[in-house]
Design a protein around this motif. Structure first.
Motif, short mmCIF file in Angstrom:
data_model
loop_
_atom_site.label_atom_id
_atom_site.label_comp_id
_atom_site.label_asym_id
_atom_site.label_seq_id
_atom_site.Cartn_x
_atom_site.Cartn_y
_atom_site.Cartn_z
N THR A 1 0.85 -1.18 0.00
CA THR A 1 0.00 0.00 0.00
C THR A 1 0.89 1.23 0.00
O THR A 1 2.08 1.14 0.25
N SER B 1 -2.90 7.77 0.62
CA SER B 1 -3.90 6.94 -0.04
C SER B 1 -3.91 7.14 -1.55
O SER B 1 -3.83 8.26 -2.06
N TYR C 1 -10.70 10.22 4.51
CA TYR C 1 -9.33 9.78 4.28
C TYR C 1 -9.06 8.41 4.92
O TYR C 1 -8.47 7.54 4.31
N LYS D 1 -7.91 4.87 3.12
CA LYS D 1 -6.75 4.04 3.43
C LYS D 1 -7.17 2.59 3.70
O LYS D 1 -6.48 1.65 3.35
N GLU E 1 -7.87 0.96 0.46
CA GLU E 1 -6.61 0.64 -0.20
C GLU E 1 -6.03 -0.65 0.37
O GLU E 1 -5.45 -1.47 -0.36
N PRO F 1 0.20 2.40 7.39
CA PRO F 1 -1.22 2.22 7.06
C PRO F 1 -2.14 3.00 7.98
O PRO F 1 -3.27 3.32 7.59
#
Lengths: 319, 292, 248
Positions: free
Chosen positions: C91, C95, C144, C148, C151, C168
């Motif tokens: 990741t 993001s 947000y 994340k 994701e 993360p």
């Protein structure tokens, strides 16, 4: 459920339009048939542009390069004695094959570099067609004798077929995995690659498909007009028309380019008679209006209404 | 004709540099706009033609020599650019590339077709100056010499303005770090208006110079915008000095190709250079940094 | 430095990895092994090269030299998409949800092309973190923290063997953060290996069986958290150079 409803409306509308288009030669004179033929050509070209630029976000200012290649290939093959349909088929094939190396080379470029490279590509095509006199007869252009040419009806249905297949191709891809991957590339190419999308292969495939259609359309166009020269087929103005139509209708959508092509062609026809130069200026104004006030195109007006009508519309959970 | 005659080589070099100076003036303006606001101005060559047709009108109706019409045309087009930025271009700054390409394309179509309505597609010229200057075996046409030298002077003037002047530094600050520039008290919007105005003025000046040496019509813009693209790709997008070198290089190469083969091939040079550079170095020969 | 091998095998071996940015050495010979089934932490001061290391391992940055083997196969220089399909996912620090794609599409695009049940699996994942109501919301309309999380779910679609997580939890609210760490523990229980960049030492202490410390492009120390925490060189890297003389 709502989705199904929309699909049904789409399908109904599509069948209705097809029915009109298929039967038009029965009751329309040659003038209107020619108008519709050009409309089909623009729909096909707009959909081709939509496929690469609308879906992947790679803005092509040079798709007419493939149109030109198709036109020259079609005309020359016809002169070489091939039947018209085979000449069209091969013209499209040549454009497709050409798109493979060109795609690999140009699609490495990002943003403005790609746009400018494609613009340059079209010019290179025009210059080659001008300078390679032995093959293309240079600036004199190629005239096709009437006895070689298919009838207006054949051209009409060829263009209709192209417009239809280009639209179905976009519709098909849009709903498929391939379309999803293309849209992911448009949103964030690096992130797409990071979640397993082979961006190069996808982009080149989209590029090839989007070259195939102008290639075929160019060949049919050559047979329809019976005369081509370098600047009439490698024409940046034609590229701009496809872009304007897609944007005006709605980028990245299936109906947008059809709507855009229809409205712009209609306006052009209306204005052309009265103000030959002003109609293009009007196109410029239209472009400004769309860019500034309607970035989603005409189709976004319908969408917005639909969204508001949806009782369970989940619009944005958080800022 | 003896092709490798040094006099001919020198002759071609000089005429190439003079033509290149005009290209450079045009392309520097295009690159300035790109460097400062990441907008590719597709109407740039039409702004040049506004200059050319203004010079034509001033010559035709008032007998004004193009060199003097610069004094009127350049400020006028500066203000046109300044306000065009305000009402239109500013709204597509920071938008996706397509928005700015299409907005400026819209301006381009409108200007071309107004031009066609007013002047038709016939070619015009401004035969204000004739004759050549002779240096031994080398002959240089007077209008070309004057146009080339004025173009160089204007390009260098803008370059030093950006390098040295307080306001010029503000322009560079906006190009590099718009947010930081805003925090430092620079009126970013105003700087962008100034930038677009300057670029438009440079284009118009190039147009006035062009009017002295070439014939032109409302549709001549296409060739010049393409050449300008080739130049800024060769020189590096957003790089002012790069556009200067790129312009001179294109002028010289075109001149030699025209001298040794045909003028049709010379037309192709720009695109071949453009495509070659993009293939070898996808970000241009001088990277994307602004100045240096 | 190799006494920690134990019974398990490394799934990822990074050997003598170097990355040079025009004279600035971002990575200068990094050696690192991630054991199969572990949660390994990667810590270090800002600018020490952690994200660069992730960029290189995941294939985004192709300019490094050295060797990286994943699951016994060399992956340095392979395309990111290829590495991803081999089972190594990562990741981003900030993001990178696809803004105009719906949450569901965001997940499906990350699954295998051959996975015919991608749709159901995506919905299942969303349900697990209570985001199933957001399936049709486009990415940019999420908060947000939700982005994340999406994701993170996205890379789970391919059921990777090793996941690299770059901070993360940064910018994620405490509730979602707990959800996230619970997911990590749960997946680790099922056999997924993790390599995590994280600044919160409590999280590192709690989750990670092994920790690597990166400073100025080099691995300074590794071992369990307690060992690393008391390492002189680590303290120095974090708290300044004042005690330089005490280290060899």
């Amino acid at each position: 459920m709502l989705n199904n409803n929309r699909r049904r409306v789409s399908l109904g509308l599509g069948f209705g339009l097809m029915l009109i288009a298929m039967t038009a030669p029965l009751y329309m004179n040659a003038y209107y048939q020619s108008f519709l033929l050009q409309l089909f050509m623009m729909v096909a070209l707009a959909q081709a542009w939509n496929l690469i630029s609308g879906m992947t976000g790679y803005v092509s200012f040079g798709h007419t390069a493939f149109f030109g290649v198709g036109a020259y290939a079609g005309a020359l093959l016809l002169l070489a004695g091939f039947p018209w349909w085979l000449a069209v088929f091969k013209g499209a094939g040549i454009a497709l094959l050409l798109a493979v190396p060109l795609g690999f080379l140009t699609l490495r470029l990002r943003g403005p570099y790609f746009a400018i490279a494609m613009l340059g590509l079209n010019e290179v095509g025009r210059i080659i067609a001008t300078l390679w006199v032995d093959l293309t007869r240079g600036g004199d252009g190629i005239s096709l004798a009437p006895k070689l040419l298919p009838s207006l009806h054949s051209n009409y249905f060829s263009m209709l077929f192209l417009a239809l297949s280009a639209t179905l191709l976009v519709a098909f891809i849009h709903r498929r995995r391939f379309g999803l991957e293309l849209r992911a590339i448009r949103e964030d190419e690096e992130a797409a690659e990071m979640v397993g999308v082979n961006t190069t292969v996808n982009k080149v495939m989209a590029f090839m498909l989007s070259a195939l259609i102008p290639g075929a359309a160019g060949a049919v166009y050559a047979m329809y007009t019976s005369y081509i020269d370098p600047s009439s087929v490698f024409a940046p103005a034609l590229n701009i028309q496809m872009i304007v139509m897609v944007l005006f209708g709605g980028t990245g959508t299936v109906w947008g380019p059809i709507l855009g092509a229809g409205i712009v062609m209609f306006l052009r026809e209306m204005l052309w008679a009265q103000f030959p130069a002003a109609h293009l200026a009007a196109l410029g104004v239209l472009l400004l209006i769309v860019v500034l006030y309607l970035p989603g195109g005409i189709i976004s007006l319908f969408r917005a209404r639909q969204q508001r009508a949806r009782p369970d519309a989940r619009t944005g959970a958080a800022p | 004709m003896e092709l490798l005659d040094p006099a001919i080589l020198l002759q071609l070099l000089i005429s190439g540099l003079l033509a290149g100076a005009l290209y450079a003036l045009l392309a520097c303006g295009l690159n300035l706009v790109f460097g400062v606001m990441r907008v590719i101005n597709l109407a740039h060559a039409e702004l040049m033609l506004v200059g050319a047709f203004s010079a034509y009108l001033l010559y035709r109706f008032f007998g004004l020599h193009p060199v003097f019409s610069l004094v009127i045309v350049v400020p006028a087009v500066f203000f046109f650019g300044y306000y065009l930025q305000r009402v239109l271009i500013e709204r597509v700054v920071g938008q996706p590339l397509l928005s700015s390409l299409l907005a400026t394309y819209g301006v381009s179509i409108i200007l071309v077709n107004i031009g066609l309505l007013l002047f038709s597609a016939d070619y015009k010229s401004v035969p204000a100056m004739q004759g050549s200057i002779l240096f031994g075996e080398i002959a240089i046409s007077k209008p070309r010499a004057v146009a080339g030298l004025i173009s160089v002077a204007l390009t260098l003037a803008i370059y030093f303005f950006l390098e040295r002047a307080h306001l010029g530094k503000a322009v560079r600050a906006v190009a590099e770090q718009p947010q930081v520039a805003a925090i430092c008290g620079i009126d970013v919007r105003r700087i962008r208006m100034l930038t677009f105005g300057m670029a438009a003025a440079m284009a118009a000046a190039a147009g006035v110079m062009l009017a002295m040496i070439y014939s032109f019509s409302p549709i001549s813009g296409a060739d010049f915008i393409q050449k300008s693209f080739a130049i800024i790709i060769i020189g590096g997008m957003g790089n002012f000095a790069g556009a200067l070198y790129g312009g001179l290089l294109l002028g010289v190469v075109e001149s030699y190709v025209a001298g040794f083969s045909s003028s049709q091939w010379a037309e192709a040079v720009a695109y071949l250079l453009l495509v070659a550079v993009l293939l070898i170095r996808p970000t241009g020969l001088k990277g994307t940094a602004y100045v240096k | 430095m190799s006494e920690t091998a134990g019974a398990s095998q490394p799934i990822l071996c990074v050997t003598n990895l170097m990355r040079d940015f025009g004279g600035v050495q971002a990575l200068r010979g990094v050696n690192l092994n991630v054991m199969r089934g572990s949660i390994t932490g990667l810590i270090g001061p800002n600018g020490s090269g952690k994200t660069t290391l992730f960029q290189v391992i995941s294939g985004v940055d192709a300019g490094a030299t050295g060797s990286i083997t994943f699951d016994g196969e060399p992956i340095l220089g392979k395309r990111p998409s290829k590495i991803y399909h081999r089972g190594l996912a990562r990741t981003f620090q900030l993001s990178r949800v696809f803004p105009e794609l719906t949450v569901l599409e965001n997940l499906i695009v990350a699954g295998s092309r051959r996975d015919h049940r991608a749709h159901e699996r995506a919905l299942g994942l969303l349900e697990r973190v209570h985001l199933n109501d957001y399936a049709d919301v486009v990415g940019k309309n999420l908060s947000y923290g939700q982005q994340k999380l999406v994701e993170f779910l996205r890379v789970l679609m391919s059921e990777p063997a090793l996941i690299l997580l770059d901070e993360p939890a940064a910018g994620v609210n405490p509730t979602l953060r707990e959800t996230l760490w619970d997911m990590v523990r749960h997946l680790n229980g099922l056999g997924t290996t993790f390599l995590i960049i994280e600044h919160n030492m409590e999280v590192i202490a709690d989750l990670c069986s092994e920790v690597y410390v990166l400073s100025e492009g080099e691995i300074l120390a590794h071992g369990d958290f307690a060992t690393v925490r008391n390492d002189e060189r680590v303290l120095e890297a974090y708290f300044g150079k004042s005690r330089k003389s005490s280290v060899a």
